[in-house]
Scaffold this motif. Structure first.
Motif, PDB file in Angstrom:
ATOM      1  N   LYS A   1      69.590  30.019   5.390  1.00 58.89           N
ATOM      2  CA  LYS A   1      69.054  29.872   4.027  1.00 58.89           C
ATOM      3  C   LYS A   1      69.111  31.219   3.303  1.00 58.89           C
ATOM      4  O   LYS A   1      68.088  31.864   3.080  1.00 58.89           O
ATOM      5  N   VAL A   2      70.324  31.613   2.948  1.00 56.16           N
ATOM      6  CA  VAL A   2      70.541  32.953   2.403  1.00 56.16           C
ATOM      7  C   VAL A   2      69.701  33.196   1.149  1.00 56.16           C
ATOM      8  O   VAL A   2      68.993  34.195   1.034  1.00 56.16           O
ATOM      9  N   THR A   3      69.773  32.236   0.208  1.00 60.66           N
ATOM     10  CA  THR A   3      69.097  32.449  -1.085  1.00 60.66           C
ATOM     11  C   THR A   3      67.589  32.567  -0.901  1.00 60.66           C
ATOM     12  O   THR A   3      66.947  33.448  -1.486  1.00 60.66           O
ATOM     13  N   GLU A   4      67.014  31.682  -0.056  1.00 62.59           N
ATOM     14  CA  GLU A   4      65.558  31.704   0.161  1.00 62.59           C
ATOM     15  C   GLU A   4      65.138  33.004   0.855  1.00 62.59           C
ATOM     16  O   GLU A   4      64.153  33.626   0.483  1.00 62.59           O
TER      17      GLU A   4
ATOM     18  N   ARG B   1      66.693  35.858   0.893  1.00 62.55           N
ATOM     19  CA  ARG B   1      66.855  36.979  -0.033  1.00 62.55           C
ATOM     20  C   ARG B   1      65.667  37.048  -0.996  1.00 62.55           C
ATOM     21  O   ARG B   1      65.100  38.116  -1.226  1.00 62.55           O
ATOM     22  N   ALA B   2      65.293  35.890  -1.530  1.00 59.27           N
ATOM     23  CA  ALA B   2      64.181  35.860  -2.496  1.00 59.27           C
ATOM     24  C   ALA B   2      62.888  36.346  -1.844  1.00 59.27           C
ATOM     25  O   ALA B   2      62.109  37.083  -2.458  1.00 59.27           O
ATOM     26  N   SER B   3      62.643  35.960  -0.588  1.00 59.37           N
ATOM     27  CA  SER B   3      61.386  36.380   0.035  1.00 59.37           C
ATOM     28  C   SER B   3      61.403  37.890   0.338  1.00 59.37           C
ATOM     29  O   SER B   3      60.384  38.558   0.243  1.00 59.37           O
TER      30      SER B   3
ATOM     31  N   PRO C   1      74.840  40.412  -6.509  1.00 61.98           N
ATOM     32  CA  PRO C   1      73.824  41.421  -6.811  1.00 61.98           C
ATOM     33  C   PRO C   1      74.380  42.822  -7.019  1.00 61.98           C
ATOM     34  O   PRO C   1      75.427  43.175  -6.474  1.00 61.98           O
TER      35      PRO C   1
ATOM     36  N   THR D   1      76.129  36.188 -10.252  1.00 60.61           N
ATOM     37  CA  THR D   1      75.310  35.924  -9.063  1.00 60.61           C
ATOM     38  C   THR D   1      75.512  36.974  -7.964  1.00 60.61           C
ATOM     39  O   THR D   1      74.848  36.928  -6.940  1.00 60.61           O
TER      40      THR D   1
ATOM     41  N   VAL E   1      74.012  38.722   5.807  1.00 63.79           N
ATOM     42  CA  VAL E   1      74.433  38.093   4.559  1.00 63.79           C
ATOM     43  C   VAL E   1      75.934  37.755   4.690  1.00 63.79           C
ATOM     44  O   VAL E   1      76.689  38.529   5.290  1.00 63.79           O
TER      45      VAL E   1
END
Ligand code: HEC
Length: 148
Positions: free
Chosen positions: A133-136, A138-140, A60, A58, A82
């Motif tokens: 909301k780190v994961t969200e 990052r995804a965007s 990167p 997980t 982050v």
């Protein structure tokens, strides 16, 4: 001409490598203390990000995308906010230097000419507002990179 073809012609291959080294040296001149940055990476980041920012699982691979974050709105902020960066036990100036060094060494070819290195003031300001909301987020940001 392909890289393979250039490399077949020995001398051009050498010139390309010399050009890349000169470019990296030029970029590294924007890092205040290269040795300190490299040591801080080993002490504070490498346990997860592995040597050269390769990452695993997980965590990167910084080599494939770190510089690309600077090309999308919000990405510059994200690299500081982050948790691995923002919560590191490092003073703002040392973190700014570490991020600049990482950008140059892991993804120098993704940096625009004339990019602005981080400063201690910018890093201090950004890390004081942590990401929820780190994961969200990052995804965007990654999705925006794909659109470019
Ligand atoms: C405990 C493991 C861990 C440590 C230690 C860590 N990181 Fe990370 N890092 C991650 C993970 C996991 C992500 C992906 C985003 C997230 O979920 O936080 C990440 C993402 C990043 C990113 C954004 C790149 C991307 O593709 O999302 C940067 C920049 C970064 N880390 C820098 C650092 C720096 C600089 C340090 C040391 C000061 C550090 N990290 C320490 C686990 C870590």
């Amino acid at each position: 001409m392909s890289v393979a073809r250039r490399c077949l012609l020995g001398i051009f291959c050498w010139l390309t490598a010399a050009g890349a080294a000169a470019q990296e040296e030029n970029l590294l001149s924007q890092v205040v203390d290269v040795e300190r940055a490299a040591i801080n990476y080993m002490l504070h980041c490498q346990g997860c990000h592995l040597p050269h920012g390769a990452g695993a699982g997980t965590v990167p691979d910084l080599r494939s995308t770190m510089g690309k974050f600077l090309q999308v709105p919000g990405g510059r902020e994200f690299l500081v906010q982050v948790p691995g960066s923002a919560n590191a036990a490092l003073a703002d100036g040392a973190l700014a230097d570490l991020l600049n060094w990482l950008l140059v060494t892991t993804s120098g070819d993704q940096l625009a000419a004339g990019w602005n290195p981080y400063t201690a003031g910018e890093v201090g300001r950004l890390r004081s507002s942590p990401l929820l909301k780190v994961t969200e987020i990052r995804a965007s940001l990654i999705a925006r990179m794909a659109l470019r």
